[in-house]
Design a protein around this motif. Structure first.
Motif, PDB file in Angstrom:
ATOM      1  N   HIS A   8      30.640 -12.065 -60.248  1.00 48.60           N
ATOM      2  CA  HIS A   8      30.242 -13.354 -59.694  1.00 48.60           C
ATOM      3  C   HIS A   8      30.958 -13.595 -58.369  1.00 48.60           C
ATOM      4  N   ARG A   9      30.264 -14.299 -57.480  1.00 48.35           N
ATOM      5  CA  ARG A   9      30.851 -14.560 -56.174  1.00 48.35           C
ATOM      6  C   ARG A   9      32.019 -15.529 -56.293  1.00 48.35           C
ATOM      7  N   LYS A  10      33.099 -15.179 -55.648  1.00 46.58           N
ATOM      8  CA  LYS A  10      34.258 -16.051 -55.549  1.00 46.58           C
ATOM      9  C   LYS A  10      34.537 -16.311 -54.070  1.00 46.58           C
ATOM     10  N   LYS A  11      35.239 -17.373 -53.814  1.00 47.58           N
ATOM     11  CA  LYS A  11      35.619 -17.656 -52.435  1.00 47.58           C
ATOM     12  C   LYS A  11      36.496 -16.527 -51.900  1.00 47.58           C
ATOM     13  N   SER A  12      36.290 -16.195 -50.639  1.00 45.01           N
ATOM     14  CA  SER A  12      37.114 -15.174 -50.006  1.00 45.01           C
ATOM     15  C   SER A  12      38.543 -15.676 -49.860  1.00 45.01           C
ATOM     16  N   HIS A  13      39.466 -14.741 -49.650  1.00 41.38           N
ATOM     17  CA  HIS A  13      40.842 -15.151 -49.388  1.00 41.38           C
ATOM     18  C   HIS A  13      40.899 -16.055 -48.165  1.00 41.38           C
ATOM     19  N   GLU A  14      40.097 -15.740 -47.145  1.00 38.85           N
ATOM     20  CA  GLU A  14      40.129 -16.542 -45.922  1.00 38.85           C
ATOM     21  C   GLU A  14      39.719 -17.979 -46.190  1.00 38.85           C
ATOM     22  N   LEU A  15      38.661 -18.186 -46.970  1.00 37.93           N
ATOM     23  CA  LEU A  15      38.215 -19.551 -47.268  1.00 37.93           C
ATOM     24  C   LEU A  15      39.253 -20.278 -48.120  1.00 37.93           C
ATOM     25  N   LEU A  16      39.789 -19.621 -49.133  1.00 36.80           N
ATOM     26  CA  LEU A  16      40.841 -20.228 -49.952  1.00 36.80           C
ATOM     27  C   LEU A  16      42.060 -20.576 -49.104  1.00 36.80           C
ATOM     28  N   ALA A  17      42.399 -19.691 -48.174  1.00 31.75           N
ATOM     29  CA  ALA A  17      43.576 -19.924 -47.327  1.00 31.75           C
ATOM     30  C   ALA A  17      43.357 -21.094 -46.387  1.00 31.75           C
ATOM     31  N   TYR A  18      42.131 -21.241 -45.857  1.00 29.60           N
ATOM     32  CA  TYR A  18      41.863 -22.410 -45.013  1.00 29.60           C
ATOM     33  C   TYR A  18      42.000 -23.696 -45.825  1.00 29.60           C
ATOM     34  N   GLU A  19      41.500 -23.699 -47.043  1.00 26.40           N
ATOM     35  CA  GLU A  19      41.637 -24.887 -47.879  1.00 26.40           C
ATOM     36  C   GLU A  19      43.116 -25.178 -48.148  1.00 26.40           C
ATOM     37  N   ALA A  20      43.889 -24.117 -48.406  1.00 29.05           N
ATOM     38  CA  ALA A  20      45.329 -24.293 -48.598  1.00 29.05           C
ATOM     39  C   ALA A  20      45.982 -24.817 -47.325  1.00 29.05           C
ATOM     40  N   LEU A  21      45.541 -24.320 -46.179  1.00 22.61           N
ATOM     41  CA  LEU A  21      46.120 -24.755 -44.905  1.00 22.61           C
ATOM     42  C   LEU A  21      45.891 -26.248 -44.675  1.00 22.61           C
ATOM     43  N   PHE A  22      44.698 -26.744 -44.988  1.00 22.73           N
ATOM     44  CA  PHE A  22      44.448 -28.175 -44.811  1.00 22.73           C
ATOM     45  C   PHE A  22      45.329 -29.012 -45.740  1.00 22.73           C
ATOM     46  N   ARG A  23      45.694 -28.450 -46.894  1.00 22.36           N
ATOM     47  CA  ARG A  23      46.579 -29.177 -47.801  1.00 22.36           C
ATOM     48  C   ARG A  23      48.030 -29.135 -47.332  1.00 22.36           C
ATOM     49  N   ILE A  35      41.124 -24.549 -35.612  1.00 25.28           N
ATOM     50  CA  ILE A  35      41.118 -24.347 -37.063  1.00 25.28           C
ATOM     51  C   ILE A  35      39.798 -24.771 -37.688  1.00 25.28           C
ATOM     52  N   VAL A  36      39.326 -25.967 -37.355  1.00 25.81           N
ATOM     53  CA  VAL A  36      38.146 -26.530 -38.008  1.00 25.81           C
ATOM     54  C   VAL A  36      36.900 -25.654 -37.844  1.00 25.81           C
ATOM     55  N   PRO A  37      36.567 -25.174 -36.624  1.00 29.99           N
ATOM     56  CA  PRO A  37      35.350 -24.356 -36.501  1.00 29.99           C
ATOM     57  C   PRO A  37      35.403 -23.071 -37.315  1.00 29.99           C
ATOM     58  N   GLU A  38      36.579 -22.452 -37.403  1.00 31.80           N
ATOM     59  CA  GLU A  38      36.708 -21.219 -38.178  1.00 31.80           C
ATOM     60  C   GLU A  38      36.538 -21.490 -39.668  1.00 31.80           C
ATOM     61  N   TYR A  39      37.098 -22.610 -40.115  1.00 32.33           N
ATOM     62  CA  TYR A  39      36.894 -22.991 -41.519  1.00 32.33           C
ATOM     63  C   TYR A  39      35.421 -23.250 -41.797  1.00 32.33           C
ATOM     64  N   LYS A  40      34.749 -23.994 -40.892  1.00 34.58           N
ATOM     65  CA  LYS A  40      33.331 -24.312 -41.094  1.00 34.58           C
ATOM     66  C   LYS A  40      32.482 -23.043 -41.103  1.00 34.58           C
ATOM     67  N   ARG A  41      32.830 -22.071 -40.252  1.00 38.39           N
ATOM     68  CA  ARG A  41      32.090 -20.804 -40.225  1.00 38.39           C
ATOM     69  C   ARG A  41      32.231 -20.073 -41.560  1.00 38.39           C
ATOM     70  N   GLU A  42      33.440 -20.025 -42.066  1.00 37.95           N
ATOM     71  CA  GLU A  42      33.679 -19.333 -43.336  1.00 37.95           C
ATOM     72  C   GLU A  42      32.994 -20.063 -44.489  1.00 37.95           C
ATOM     73  N   LYS A  43      33.062 -21.395 -44.469  1.00 40.69           N
ATOM     74  CA  LYS A  43      32.439 -22.193 -45.538  1.00 40.69           C
ATOM     75  C   LYS A  43      30.917 -22.052 -45.486  1.00 40.69           C
ATOM     76  N   ALA A  44      30.337 -22.042 -44.276  1.00 34.07           N
ATOM     77  CA  ALA A  44      28.884 -21.889 -44.147  1.00 34.07           C
ATOM     78  C   ALA A  44      28.435 -20.532 -44.680  1.00 34.07           C
ATOM     79  N   GLY A  45      29.220 -19.500 -44.417  1.00 31.00           N
ATOM     80  CA  GLY A  45      28.882 -18.183 -44.938  1.00 31.00           C
ATOM     81  C   GLY A  45      28.871 -18.162 -46.456  1.00 31.00           C
ATOM     82  N   TYR A  46      29.867 -18.783 -47.055  1.00 36.77           N
ATOM     83  CA  TYR A  46      29.947 -18.858 -48.520  1.00 36.77           C
ATOM     84  C   TYR A  46      28.774 -19.648 -49.095  1.00 36.77           C
ATOM     85  N   ASP A  47      28.457 -20.788 -48.472  1.00 38.09           N
ATOM     86  CA  ASP A  47      27.349 -21.611 -48.962  1.00 38.09           C
ATOM     87  C   ASP A  47      26.012 -20.882 -48.845  1.00 38.09           C
ATOM     88  N   GLY A  48      25.814 -20.157 -47.744  1.00 38.83           N
ATOM     89  CA  GLY A  48      24.582 -19.382 -47.579  1.00 38.83           C
ATOM     90  C   GLY A  48      24.449 -18.299 -48.626  1.00 38.83           C
TER      91      GLY A  48
END
Length: 347
Positions: A8-23, A35-48
């Motif tokens: 099953h698909r899981k979030k990439s380390h990069e996406l998890l790390a961006y979420e951790a970074l915002f926290r 930071i924000v555009p790179e996070y949005k790019r990674e999140k959009a890829g996951y959502d797609g």
């Protein structure tokens, strides 16, 4: 009746790390334009990719075995496949594109351009990308003694709002770059071309296990990538309700001095965020600094409560990060993104 999802698909380390970074990053840097555009790019890829996952899960073919994202080593390089489908007669590689706007694909120039809000930019040729993955997979399969199974590739555009323009009106392009909505029809077309089994049930099971064993998620160092130092990060355990910090350790629980919220497990997210952003190991001393507690005994009890793997004894004991695929998938972050990113310096 429907496909079996092996991984099953899981979030990439990069996406998890961006979420951790915002926290973990100080509030004044959470809207930073780097930071924000790179996070949005990674999140959009996951959502797609999740969009395509859903469509594929409804395909009425029980003999399809799906790997939702996998990264393998074809020495000395690694290669990543968005979605891999195994059958006894053929293997499918799906290269998923999540960009919106208009795609103009030129099959003679082997060039893809994207137009969004009047802005045009060039992207990598997705057909060549998928073919490169095919070549890597052929090499990987050969290393595992599999030589005779065909591999088909499809570029799947995740969102129906994306317009695909076939500049040369090349009929082959219509069979290679497709919308997610037509995925079933294209799988039917390709499946009808491969009717002879190349793998036995036993060899297919062995291949599935080899793929699972070979999966090696990529780890990204976001702090180095964005030049983020300790001075940019918060100290202590943040409150998960109001996001103020640090919470106080009182009577075997955490209490927020701002909103009085109480938690017995608030330290767990902070420790997991350390593993995502800093290092895959943690000592008792590091834990005390991270959680802002003074007692080695308290730190020991808090880390032990998470059932992490460990090595060494007493003061030399080291605790180890969970595997990337075992991290929580929840994505609570203390930020709402603005339309225009604040231009700030991380100096």
């Amino acid at each position: 009746m429907f496909p079996t999802t092996i991984k099953h698909r899981k979030k990439s380390h990069e996406l998890l790390a961006y979420e951790a970074l915002f926290r973990r990053i100080l509030e004044q840097y959470r809207q930073h334009e780097a930071i924000v555009p790179e996070y949005k790019r990674e999140k959009a890829g996951y959502d797609g990719e999740r969009n395509v996952d859903y469509k594929l899960s409804t395909y009425p073919h029980k003999d399809f075995f799906i790997f939702q994202g996998i990264r393998l080593k074809n020495s000395p390089f690694f290669f990543q496949i968005d979605t891999l489908i195994l059958t006894k007669s053929v293997i499918y590689i799906l290269e998923i594109k999540n960009q919106k706007g208009t795609f103009n694909y030129d099959s003679e120039q082997r060039q893809l351009t994207q137009i969004v809000d009047g802005t045009e930019k060039s992207l990598k040729d997705p057909i060549l990308q998928a073919e490169a993955q095919r070549g890597h997979l052929l090499g990987w399969l050969a290393r595992h003694g599999i030589f005779n199974i065909p591999i088909e590739t499809l570029v799947v555009v995740a969102y129906p709002s994306t317009i695909i323009e076939n500049v040369r009106e090349d009929p082959d392009v219509y069979k290679k770059i497709i919308h997610n909505e037509s995925l079933h029809q294209h799988l039917d077309r390709l499946d009808s071309r491969h009717t002879r089994d190349k793998l036995t049930t036993t060899s297919l099971k062995k291949l599935c296990q080899a793929l699972l064993d070979g999966d090696t998620p990529l780890r990204t160092d976001l702090l180095r990538q964005h030049n983020i130092g300790p001075q940019h990060l918060i100290n202590g355990v943040p409150c998960q309700r109001c996001h103020q910090y640090p919470m106080k350790r009182l009577y075997k629980k955490w209490q927020c001095p701002n909103c009085s919220a109480v938690s017995t497990r608030a330290h767990e997210r902070t420790i997991l965020d350390h593993f995502l952003l800093h290092d895959i190991t943690l000592t008792n001393r590091q834990c005390r600094e991270l959680l802002q507690v003074d007692s080695p005994r308290t730190a020991y009890l808090l880390i032990n409560s998470m059932n992490l793997s460990r090595s060494g004894n007493n003061s030399a004991r080291i605790y180890h990060s969970p595997l990337i695929n075992d991290f929580p998938q929840s994505s609570t972050i203390p930020v709402t993104f603005k339309n225009h990113f604040a231009k700030q310096s991380l100096d």
